[in-house]
Design a protein around this motif. Structure first.
Motif, PDB file in Angstrom:
ATOM      1  N   CYS A  81      -2.228 -41.854 -31.759  1.00 41.44           N
ATOM      2  CA  CYS A  81      -2.032 -42.863 -30.721  1.00 41.44           C
ATOM      3  C   CYS A  81      -0.681 -43.569 -30.753  1.00 41.44           C
ATOM      4  O   CYS A  81      -0.358 -44.283 -29.810  1.00 41.44           O
ATOM      5  CB  CYS A  81      -3.134 -43.926 -30.818  1.00 41.44           C
ATOM      6  SG  CYS A  81      -4.809 -43.270 -30.721  1.00 41.44           S
TER       7      CYS A  81
ATOM      8  N   ARG B 173      -3.057 -49.242 -29.090  1.00 39.11           N
ATOM      9  CA  ARG B 173      -3.944 -48.121 -29.462  1.00 39.11           C
ATOM     10  C   ARG B 173      -3.710 -47.702 -30.913  1.00 39.11           C
ATOM     11  O   ARG B 173      -4.634 -47.291 -31.611  1.00 39.11           O
ATOM     12  CB  ARG B 173      -3.704 -46.926 -28.539  1.00 39.11           C
ATOM     13  CG  ARG B 173      -4.358 -47.036 -27.167  1.00 39.11           C
ATOM     14  CD  ARG B 173      -4.334 -45.701 -26.454  1.00 39.11           C
ATOM     15  NE  ARG B 173      -4.855 -45.787 -25.093  1.00 39.11           N
ATOM     16  CZ  ARG B 173      -4.116 -46.001 -24.014  1.00 39.11           C
ATOM     17  NH1 ARG B 173      -2.802 -46.160 -24.152  1.00 39.11           N
ATOM     18  NH2 ARG B 173      -4.654 -46.061 -22.821  1.00 39.11           N
TER      19      ARG B 173
ATOM     20  N   LYS C 137      -9.511 -50.958 -28.747  1.00 42.41           N
ATOM     21  CA  LYS C 137     -10.138 -50.170 -27.695  1.00 42.41           C
ATOM     22  C   LYS C 137     -10.828 -51.081 -26.700  1.00 42.41           C
ATOM     23  O   LYS C 137     -10.991 -52.279 -26.934  1.00 42.41           O
ATOM     24  CB  LYS C 137     -11.153 -49.190 -28.293  1.00 42.41           C
ATOM     25  CG  LYS C 137     -10.552 -48.181 -29.257  1.00 42.41           C
ATOM     26  CD  LYS C 137     -11.627 -47.269 -29.827  1.00 42.41           C
ATOM     27  CE  LYS C 137     -11.039 -46.273 -30.818  1.00 42.41           C
ATOM     28  NZ  LYS C 137     -12.093 -45.411 -31.417  1.00 42.41           N
TER      29      LYS C 137
END
Length: 701
Positions: A473, A448, A453
């Protein structure tokens, strides 16, 4: 020995039958003036995957009885090592002789096709499987013997932490319960208390100290730690922890192997060497300061006391030299490895011959109309795959000159139509294997933070955006350096998907589009049947491009070919259903596999969801252990490379076409081609307009 010894530990590192000819001296106790000659300290992926189950009761009992023929040597570990080495050498020699004999029979069978030779081959194949099991079992016993050494009891772990401190007088006493948290289980009944306790959580200091516990190697903890420690400590902190233990115990370690100082010192070197062997590319190669600190310590502190410092420096040099090559990232760094290359190829060829029968089977996928769960036989298919066929040579996708790209553009998709789907599948698989062989399990962690994604790869273009992304993230510690090779892997995947879509939409006739759609569908089918799921899913992504899915050519595609699209979607559902679906059964140990990098990254992201710490601040080891188990399959798959014969001309052509279209705008390419639009005949179109006007006129009357 029994021929059915195929326990989980048989696949613990780089096809153990490939390495058995490498002479590995057994670890001996500390002897002046040098430390034990540690060799191949990395536990291997199977240690992280199977944990304590890597070594079954059969291994325990065999080692216990080893050397008991001579009562005076029943408890001598050195005698056990010598006897095990002799057995291993003898069985390996017999195994290789039988392989050569088997290959000669195969050549005769191709020439003469005599009935006697045909009847001998199945019997000899069975003998080879049994001999292979013997060699693998002895390798496993040897690994178990090495793993048992130099550990301390859990009650001594606080002393491990104290041993690295110079100001021990000012330190408050530590209790094990303040460092580590266990839970009890009745699953395994053992004679000691450690057998019924399973590590649940721990502080960073406690988790590092647990590396020194007696069962750390046997439980798979060491390998799991090497995969996941970046979540709770930096590479610098871990290295300093090891160097402090070595500094404080090196000069005091005695010849008596039973003393704690000797065990701590030797285990420190074991862990350090395992770290270098397994994670050099992701930790040391990307961090020159870390590498410099280690080299400086070895040169100033270790090399002056014993010869092991030179061995460590040589190990670092070998690892650095291998980083740019095509060596197996999982293999142990060993001086004699080059000498075993010829035998390694022979054993890879054997794997091919022994699995030829499976390769000829054809499998069929189909989703039910209700999109319900797949039938059991459909799930089982992916674990039976097809044969391995010699380590390929491939160059990078992007290393092409502009002149070569121009020539590929002139040829266009003609060569795609001339080559068979199987030929293209094999060469695309070799190209995919090139990029997959360079990745490491650690590359799939904390994705991340890299902008990975679901459904797409979002690589931040602006520096500000990247900074924000990392702050939000990042699951690693802020000072932990992360290798971003995963992004390169995913970019290659996107390039292939874009190439597939671009080749189709640039065909100037519907007939050519139908032929090319059929060709790509057949290539994808061949890829997943060969367990190359990466390329299969990349082709599927290209075919599912919004522009491609709307092409008129789909309506006139042959029904049998169109059904492959549903098969590919079924495979995609299967891959996303379970993070360990490709590790079920035993086929992955002998058959080559390339997973979908994006699907694997998504599975790891799902495991990373939620907190890593408990309310008391201790890090959840159960969570980290599950993550390590999932990413360990990367090394498992890299052990069995595809051995198709490379077609360099075809590979060069494919690289050129992929590079040519890697940044293409599919919608812009499609707009320039009338074959991409539904054509309505002029007469029919005129009649439709007249009918529409007539209806509108009627509404106003």
């Amino acid at each position: 020995f029994q021929s059915n010894r195929h326990g989980p530990g048989f696949a613990e590192n780089t096809s153990s039958e490939e390495q058995v000819m490498i002479k590995i001296p057994g670890n001996s106790y500390l002897a002046s003036p040098s430390l034990p000659d540690f060799s191949g300290c990395s536990p291997g992926w199977s240690s992280a995957f199977y944990g304590a189950e890597c070594f079954d009761s059969e291994v325990h009992s065999y080692l216990k009885n080893l050397g008991k023929q001579k009562s005076s040597e029943s408890q001598n570990i050195d005698a056990k090592k010598v006897e095990l080495e002799q057995l291993l050498m003898m069985e390996t020699k017999n195994y290789r002789k039988t392989i050569k004999f088997y290959q000669k029979l195969l050549q005769k069978e191709r020439r003469s096709k005599g009935p006697e030779i045909k009847s001998m081959l199945p019997k000899l194949r069975g003998q080879l499987q049994e001999m292979k099991s013997k060699v693998q079992f002895l390798e496993l016993v040897k690994k178990y013997m090495q793993a048992k050494q130099w550990g301390v009891e859990s009650c001594v772990l606080p002393a491990v932490i104290h041993s690295g401190k110079t100001d021990t007088m000012d330190m408050a006493p530590m209790d094990e319960s303040s460092l580590l948290l266990y839970y009890n289980t009745e699953k395994h009944q053992c004679n000691n208390q450690n057998g019924v306790r399973v590590l649940q959580a721990g502080t960073p200091l406690g988790l590092m100290a647990y590396l020194y516990s007696r069962n750390a190697f046997l439980e798979g903890y060491v390998q799991q730690f090497l995969y996941t420690f970046r979540y709770f400590c930096t590479q610098e902190e871990f290295l300093q922890f090891l160097l402090d233990r070595i500094s404080s115990t090196l000069s005091s370690a005695s010849l008596d192997p039973s003393t704690s100082l000797t065990k701590i010192c030797n285990r420190s070197f074991c862990i350090l060497q395992a770290w270098i062997e397994d994670c050099y590319t992701v930790d040391f190669a990307t961090n020159t300061d870390l590498l410099g600190t280690l080299k400086e310590f070895i040169s100033s502190k270790v090399a002056s006391l014993n010869g092991y410092g030179e061995r460590l420096l040589s190990l670092l040099e070998d690892a650095s030299a291998r980083k740019g090559g095509s060596a197996d990232p999982c293999s142990a760094v060993d001086k004699c490895e080059e000498e075993s290359e010829e035998g390694r190829k022979t054993l890879h060829s054997l794997c091919k011959k022994l699995s030829e029968d499976v390769s000829r089977k054809n499998f069929y996928w189909k989703l039910s109309k209700g999109m319900g769960p797949m039938a059991q036989h459909q799930r089982e298919w992916l674990h039976t795959g097809s044969a391995v066929l010699p380590k390929p040579w491939c160059s990078s996708f992007t290393e092409e000159s502009s002149a070569s790209l121009a020539r590929a553009d002139e040829v266009g998709p003609v060569l795609l139509m001339e080559c068979s789907a199987q030929q293209l599948c094999w060469q695309l698989t070799l190209l995919q294997q090139e990029v997959f062989s360079k990745c490491h399990p650690v590359h799939f962690l904390n994705s991340r933070a890299l902008g990975v994604k679901d459904k797409c790869v979002a690589v931040p273009k602006a520096v500000v955006a990247e900074t924000v992304s990392l702050k939000v993230c990042n699951l690693f510690l802020s000072k932990c350096i992360q290798d971003q090779y995963l992004l390169q892997l995913l970019k290659n995947a996107d390039s292939i998907s874009t190439w597939v879509a671009a080749e189709i939409v640039t065909c100037h006739t519907t007939k050519r589009q139908v032929s090319l759609l059929s060709k790509f569908l057949l290539i994808a089918k061949c890829c997943y049947e060969q367990r190359n799921f990466a390329t299969a899913m990349q082709i599927l992504a290209g075919l599912e491009n919004l522009i491609v899915r709307q092409l008129p050519a789909w309506k006139i595609l042959p029904a049998k070919v169109a059904e492959i699209m549903e098969e590919l979607k079924a495979v995609e559902v299967f891959l996303k259903s379970d993070s360990l679906c490709l590790m079920e059964g035993d086929r992955f140990k002998t058959l080559p596999t390339i997973p979908s990098a994006h699907v694997l990254a998504m599975h790891v992201q799902q495991l990373e969801t939620g907190g890593f710490t408990m309310t008391n601040g201790a890090h959840k080891w159960t969570k980290l252990r599950n993550i390590a188990k999932v990413v360990s399959q990367v090394h498992a798959f890299q052990e069995n490379p595809y051995t198709y014969a490379p077609d360099f001309k075809l590979q060069s052509y494919l690289r050129q076409r992929i590079t040519h279209f890697k940044d293409a705008d599919i919608s812009a390419l499609a707009a320039d081609n009338c074959a991409n639009f539904h054509q309505i005949p002029a007469e029919k179109h005129s009649r439709k307009i007249q009918d529409t006007l007539r209806r509108m006129k009627a509404t106003f009357q």
